[in-house]
Design a protein around this motif. Structure first.
Motif, PDB file in Angstrom:
ATOM      1  N   ARG A  16      39.587 -40.081 -22.027  1.00  0.00           N
ATOM      2  CA  ARG A  16      38.828 -41.185 -22.613  1.00  0.00           C
ATOM      3  C   ARG A  16      39.749 -42.390 -22.694  1.00  0.00           C
ATOM      4  O   ARG A  16      40.783 -42.342 -23.352  1.00  0.00           O
ATOM      5  N   ARG A  17      39.368 -43.466 -22.011  1.00  0.00           N
ATOM      6  CA  ARG A  17      40.113 -44.726 -22.074  1.00  0.00           C
ATOM      7  C   ARG A  17      39.109 -45.835 -22.290  1.00  0.00           C
ATOM      8  O   ARG A  17      38.252 -46.074 -21.443  1.00  0.00           O
ATOM      9  N   GLY A  18      39.206 -46.487 -23.462  1.00  0.00           N
ATOM     10  CA  GLY A  18      38.253 -47.543 -23.783  1.00  0.00           C
ATOM     11  C   GLY A  18      36.840 -46.998 -23.822  1.00  0.00           C
ATOM     12  O   GLY A  18      36.559 -46.060 -24.555  1.00  0.00           O
ATOM     13  N   ASP A  19      35.967 -47.537 -23.004  1.00  0.00           N
ATOM     14  CA  ASP A  19      34.563 -47.115 -22.976  1.00  0.00           C
ATOM     15  C   ASP A  19      34.273 -46.109 -21.872  1.00  0.00           C
ATOM     16  O   ASP A  19      33.117 -45.764 -21.630  1.00  0.00           O
ATOM     17  N   VAL A  20      35.294 -45.623 -21.181  1.00  0.00           N
ATOM     18  CA  VAL A  20      35.095 -44.733 -20.030  1.00  0.00           C
ATOM     19  C   VAL A  20      35.587 -43.321 -20.347  1.00  0.00           C
ATOM     20  O   VAL A  20      36.710 -43.132 -20.815  1.00  0.00           O
ATOM     21  N   SER A  21      34.737 -42.311 -20.062  1.00  0.00           N
ATOM     22  CA  SER A  21      35.106 -40.900 -20.171  1.00  0.00           C
ATOM     23  C   SER A  21      35.061 -40.278 -18.787  1.00  0.00           C
ATOM     24  O   SER A  21      34.097 -40.481 -18.044  1.00  0.00           O
ATOM     25  N   ILE A  22      36.090 -39.515 -18.446  1.00  0.00           N
ATOM     26  CA  ILE A  22      36.134 -38.789 -17.180  1.00  0.00           C
ATOM     27  C   ILE A  22      36.225 -37.308 -17.508  1.00  0.00           C
ATOM     28  O   ILE A  22      37.101 -36.886 -18.262  1.00  0.00           O
ATOM     29  N   HIS A  23      35.311 -36.514 -16.960  1.00  0.00           N
ATOM     30  CA  HIS A  23      35.276 -35.074 -17.195  1.00  0.00           C
ATOM     31  C   HIS A  23      35.682 -34.369 -15.897  1.00  0.00           C
ATOM     32  O   HIS A  23      35.031 -34.551 -14.868  1.00  0.00           O
ATOM     33  N   VAL A  29      36.537 -33.834 -10.392  1.00  0.00           N
ATOM     34  CA  VAL A  29      35.811 -34.752 -11.279  1.00  0.00           C
ATOM     35  C   VAL A  29      34.333 -34.379 -11.270  1.00  0.00           C
ATOM     36  O   VAL A  29      33.706 -34.308 -10.214  1.00  0.00           O
ATOM     37  N   GLN A  30      33.785 -34.123 -12.463  1.00  0.00           N
ATOM     38  CA  GLN A  30      32.375 -33.765 -12.598  1.00  0.00           C
ATOM     39  C   GLN A  30      31.523 -34.948 -13.019  1.00  0.00           C
ATOM     40  O   GLN A  30      30.362 -35.049 -12.635  1.00  0.00           O
ATOM     41  N   SER A  31      32.099 -35.831 -13.834  1.00  0.00           N
ATOM     42  CA  SER A  31      31.344 -37.002 -14.263  1.00  0.00           C
ATOM     43  C   SER A  31      32.280 -38.096 -14.738  1.00  0.00           C
ATOM     44  O   SER A  31      33.389 -37.837 -15.207  1.00  0.00           O
ATOM     45  N   ILE A  32      31.814 -39.321 -14.568  1.00  0.00           N
ATOM     46  CA  ILE A  32      32.457 -40.502 -15.127  1.00  0.00           C
ATOM     47  C   ILE A  32      31.378 -41.205 -15.932  1.00  0.00           C
ATOM     48  O   ILE A  32      30.318 -41.532 -15.401  1.00  0.00           O
ATOM     49  N   PHE A  33      31.628 -41.365 -17.218  1.00  0.00           N
ATOM     50  CA  PHE A  33      30.626 -41.885 -18.136  1.00  0.00           C
ATOM     51  C   PHE A  33      31.121 -43.180 -18.753  1.00  0.00           C
ATOM     52  O   PHE A  33      32.234 -43.234 -19.266  1.00  0.00           O
ATOM     53  N   ILE A  34      30.311 -44.216 -18.681  1.00  0.00           N
ATOM     54  CA  ILE A  34      30.638 -45.498 -19.312  1.00  0.00           C
ATOM     55  C   ILE A  34      29.761 -45.658 -20.551  1.00  0.00           C
ATOM     56  O   ILE A  34      28.532 -45.671 -20.450  1.00  0.00           O
ATOM     57  N   ASP A  35      30.397 -45.710 -21.710  1.00  0.00           N
ATOM     58  CA  ASP A  35      29.680 -45.846 -22.977  1.00  0.00           C
ATOM     59  C   ASP A  35      29.486 -47.326 -23.270  1.00  0.00           C
ATOM     60  O   ASP A  35      30.371 -47.988 -23.774  1.00  0.00           O
ATOM     61  N   ASP A  36      28.300 -47.834 -22.931  1.00  0.00           N
ATOM     62  CA  ASP A  36      28.046 -49.265 -23.098  1.00  0.00           C
ATOM     63  C   ASP A  36      27.055 -49.551 -24.227  1.00  0.00           C
ATOM     64  O   ASP A  36      26.335 -50.536 -24.194  1.00  0.00           O
ATOM     65  N   GLU A  37      27.054 -48.679 -25.233  1.00  0.00           N
ATOM     66  CA  GLU A  37      26.181 -48.857 -26.400  1.00  0.00           C
ATOM     67  C   GLU A  37      27.064 -49.201 -27.599  1.00  0.00           C
ATOM     68  O   GLU A  37      27.477 -48.320 -28.366  1.00  0.00           O
ATOM     69  N   PRO A  38      27.404 -50.472 -27.781  1.00  0.00           N
ATOM     70  CA  PRO A  38      28.372 -50.858 -28.819  1.00  0.00           C
ATOM     71  C   PRO A  38      27.930 -50.531 -30.236  1.00  0.00           C
ATOM     72  O   PRO A  38      28.783 -50.331 -31.108  1.00  0.00           O
ATOM     73  N   THR A  39      26.652 -50.428 -30.511  1.00  0.00           N
ATOM     74  CA  THR A  39      26.209 -50.144 -31.878  1.00  0.00           C
ATOM     75  C   THR A  39      26.496 -48.706 -32.291  1.00  0.00           C
ATOM     76  O   THR A  39      26.483 -48.396 -33.473  1.00  0.00           O
ATOM     77  N   LYS A  40      26.740 -47.823 -31.322  1.00  0.00           N
ATOM     78  CA  LYS A  40      26.997 -46.413 -31.643  1.00  0.00           C
ATOM     79  C   LYS A  40      28.451 -46.006 -31.402  1.00  0.00           C
ATOM     80  O   LYS A  40      28.812 -44.860 -31.599  1.00  0.00           O
ATOM     81  N   LYS A  41      29.272 -46.941 -30.983  1.00  0.00           N
ATOM     82  CA  LYS A  41      30.668 -46.635 -30.683  1.00  0.00           C
ATOM     83  C   LYS A  41      31.448 -46.369 -31.961  1.00  0.00           C
ATOM     84  O   LYS A  41      31.274 -47.045 -32.965  1.00  0.00           O
ATOM     85  N   ARG A  42      32.321 -45.380 -31.931  1.00  0.00           N
ATOM     86  CA  ARG A  42      33.196 -45.041 -33.045  1.00  0.00           C
ATOM     87  C   ARG A  42      34.623 -44.948 -32.542  1.00  0.00           C
ATOM     88  O   ARG A  42      34.886 -44.362 -31.508  1.00  0.00           O
TER      89      ARG A  42
END
Length: 70
Positions: A16-23, A29-42
């Motif tokens: 996990r780096r910033g808003d990006v998760s790599i699984h 590599v199975q998935s690269i996920f960009i978390d672009d929902e700032p209201t739910k970020k922790r």
């Protein structure tokens, strides 16, 4: 598939780096996920693991490590 079957162990890396998760499962590599929902970020909280669906309802973990990447 990439996943090993019992009795072999699978190796999972989650980066996990910033808003990006790599699984990564067993080096693939199975998935690269960009978390672009700032209201739910922790920036802190609970890390959990889970088991989904299927039978039998058992999951085993070993050698679970956390490493802060700066």
């Amino acid at each position: 598939g990439v996943a090993n079957t019992w009795p072999l162990w699978n190796q999972m890396h989650i980066i996990r780096r910033g808003d990006v998760s790599i699984h990564i499962l067993n080096g693939v590599v199975q998935s690269i996920f960009i978390d672009d929902e700032p209201t739910k970020k922790r920036d802190e909280g609970i890390i959990s693991v889970q088991l989904e669906g299927g039978s039998p309802k058992e999951v085993n973990y070993r050698n679970l490590y956390l490493k802060r990447l700066n």
